[in-house]
Scaffold this active site. Structure first.
Site, PDB file in Angstrom:
ATOM      1  N   THR A  84      34.823  46.337  46.168  1.00 36.36           N
ATOM      2  CA  THR A  84      35.789  46.290  45.087  1.00 36.36           C
ATOM      3  C   THR A  84      36.847  45.218  45.147  1.00 36.36           C
ATOM      4  OG1 THR A  84      35.763  48.830  45.097  1.00 36.36           O
ATOM      5  CG2 THR A  84      37.640  47.865  43.922  1.00 36.36           C
ATOM      6  N   GLU A  85      37.236  44.608  44.009  1.00 35.01           N
ATOM      7  CA  GLU A  85      38.118  43.474  43.824  1.00 35.01           C
ATOM      8  C   GLU A  85      37.918  42.450  45.193  1.00 35.01           C
ATOM      9  OE1 GLU A  85      39.977  43.367  41.131  1.00 35.01           O
ATOM     10  OE2 GLU A  85      39.207  45.109  40.566  1.00 35.01           O
ATOM     11  N   LEU A  86      36.591  42.415  45.450  1.00 39.28           N
ATOM     12  CA  LEU A  86      36.432  41.434  46.651  1.00 39.28           C
ATOM     13  C   LEU A  86      37.112  41.551  47.683  1.00 39.28           C
ATOM     14  CD1 LEU A  86      36.037  37.675  45.064  1.00 39.28           C
ATOM     15  CD2 LEU A  86      34.292  39.473  45.429  1.00 39.28           C
TER      16      LEU A  86
END
Length: 397
Positions: free
Chosen positions: A145-147
Site C-alpha cells: 500500500t502506497e509503496l
C-alpha cells in the site's frame, strides 16, 4: 540499455456515508453506495476505459514491445464487479496481450503490515488469489500500500514467495546512488527492489498541467530526452492510474502525451519497455537498499506521516486493530469483511492535518470538509461496529 517500467496503481476506496452519533446502534450500513457508484462511473469514463483502450492500441501497434504493469486493489476490483464490469473486462483484455503484468498488494489497500503480520498475510493471500482468478497468472512481484516498505517487510514478502517488491527511491537512503539500478533487500537474498524514479514520475503525475512549472508544457519529446539521459538500467515510472483523465484531464493533453511517448522512446536503439518480472530476471543486482524505518511514496516526507502523524489518526487505527482477535474469532464473514474495508488507508489519509502543498493534496482527495469531520465520522462507524461485534461475541458465549 535503458528499460522503462510503467507501473500504475488502481484503487478506489469504499467511501463512508455521513454517520452521526444518533445512528450508532440503529444503522449498520456504513458505505455511501450512491457516491461510490457515481465516482466510479465518472472515473471509468474519464480514465479507466479510455486509458485501457489506448494502452491496448499501443501494445498492438508496437507488437508487444510496449509494456506496463498494474496493481489493482481488492476494493477497486469489487467496485468494478458491482458497478462497472466493463472496466474489469478491459483489464482482462490487456492481460491477454501478455505485455501487461499484474502485481499483488494488500486486498483492502491497508496499513496492516504496520499493525498485524497475521492480517497482512491474510490480505496478501486473498488479493493474490483474486488477481490470479481474474487474470490467469499468480503475481510474482509485490507492491505494498502506497509503496510502504522497510527491511522487515522484505522478510515477510520473501516468506510469501515473491521475487521482488516496488519501493520509493528515497534520496536520504540512496546516499547519492541512482534509483535506476536493481537493488537487493538488506539481509534478504531472494527479494530484489525496484525503486521509483520520483522526479520523472511526479513530472507526469503532479506537474504535467502546472503552468507555474519552469518546464511547462511537458511534451513527449522533452520527456523522452530526459529518459534517454538516465543511462543504463531502468527508469521506473510509478503513478496513480487516475493521473490519466482524472487528475490530469483530457484537455491538458495527457492522453496525447501517453500515446506519443512510446514511439519516441522505441525509436532509440538503447531504450525498451519491461515489466517488473522481466527487470528482476534481466538486470544484475548492483547494491543493497537498507530501509530500517518504513518509507512510502506519500507527501514530501516519504514516510508514514500521511496516515499516522496526528493523534486522531493514531487513535482511530489503534482502536480498529485492537479488535482483530475478536473479529476473526467471530467467524462472521460479514463482520470480517467490514473490518477489512475499514482498514483502507484512505480513511486515515482524510484525517491528516498537514498544510501547504501536502495539505492541498490531502484535501483534494478527501470527501470531508475537514480532517476532524473525517475522524468523527469514522469513529461513529467504529463505535457501531464495536457494538455489533460485542453482541456477536456475547451470543457465542
Amino acid at each position: 540499455m535503458t528499460s522503462v517500467c510503467f507501473y500504475f496503481q488502481v484503487h478506489q476506496p469504499f467511501r463512508l456515508r455521513e454517520y452521526n452519533f444518533f445512528q450508532i446502534g440503529e444503522e449498520h450500513n456504513y458505505e455511501y453506495e450512491e457516491k461510490n457508484a457515481f465516482l466510479l462511473n465518472r472515473i471509468a469514463e474519464k480514465c479507466y476505459l479510455p486509458t485501457n483502450r489506448l494502452l491496448l492500441k499501443l501494445i498492438q501497434k508496437y507488437k508487444g514491445r510496449f509494456k506496463v504493469c498494474f496493481s489493482i486493489s481488492g476494493c477497486a476490483v469489487e467496485q468494478f464487479t458491482s458497478y462497472r464490469p466493463d472496466v474489469l473486462v478491459s483489464f482482462q483484455k490487456l492481460a491477454k496481450t501478455k505485455s501487461v503484468e499484474f502485481l499483488a498488494e494488500t486486498y483492502y489497500h491497508s496499513l496492516s503490515f504496520l499493525f498485524s503480520q497475521k492480517e497482512f498475510v491474510r490480505q496478501v493471500n486473498k488479493h493474490r488469489d483474486k488477481i490470479e482468478s481474474l487474470f490467469g497468472k499468480k503475481p510474482q512481484v509485490f507492491r505494498n500500500t502506497e509503496l510502504i516498505y522497510s527491511n522487515d517487510l522484505a522478510k515477510i514478502v520473501a516468506n510469501l514467495g515473491f521475487k521482488g517488491i516496488l519501493c520509493e527511491g528515497v534520496d536520504s537512503l540512496l546516499h547519492g546512488r541512482s534509483p535506476s539500478v536493481l537493488y537487493k533487500a538488506k539481509n534478504v537474498e531472494n527479494i530484489k527492489c525496484l525503486l521509483k524514479n520520483y522526479v520523472l514520475s511526479d513530472d507526469i503525475a503532479f506537474r504535467f498541467s502546472d503552468r507555474s512549472w519552469s518546464e511547462f508544457p511537458l511534451t513527449a519529446e522533452k520527456f523522452a530526452q530526459w529518459v534517454a539521459k538516465q543511462g543504463n538500467g531502468t527508469v521506473n515510472l510509478f503513478l496513480d492510474y487516475e493521473t490519466f483523465g482524472e487528475h490530469q484531464s483530457k484537455e491538458t493533453g495527457i492522453f496525447a502525451f501517453l500515446e506519443k511517448l512510446p514511439e519516441l522512446l522505441l525509436q532509440k536503439e538503447n531504450i525498451d519497455f519491461k515489466t517488473p518480472s522481466e527487470l528482476l530476471h534481466d538486470l544484475p543486482v548492483i547494491d543493497e537498499y537498507d530501509v530500517p524505518k518504513p518509507i512510502s511514496w506519500a507527501d514530501e516526507e516519504r514516510d508514514l506521516s500521511a496516515w499516522l502523524e496526528n493523534k486522531m489518526q493514531q487513535e482511530a487505527i489503534r482502536r480498529l486493530y485492537s479488535m482483530e482477535a475478536e473479529v476473526l474469532k467471530s467467524h462472521d464473514e460479514q463482520l470480517i469483511e467490514t473490518w477489512g474495508r475499514l482498514q483502507t488507508s484512505d480513511h486515515f489519509y482524510y484525517m491528516s492535518t498537514k498544510y501547504q502543498n501536502d495539505g492541498k493534496v490531502h484535501a483534494y482527495f478527501s470527501p470531508y470538509d475537514s480532517p476532524f469531520d473525517a475522524y468523527i465520522n469514522f469513529m461513529n462507524v467504529l463505535s457501531d461496529f464495536e457494538q455489533r461485534l460485542a453482541a456477536k461475541v456475547t451470543l457465542q458465549v
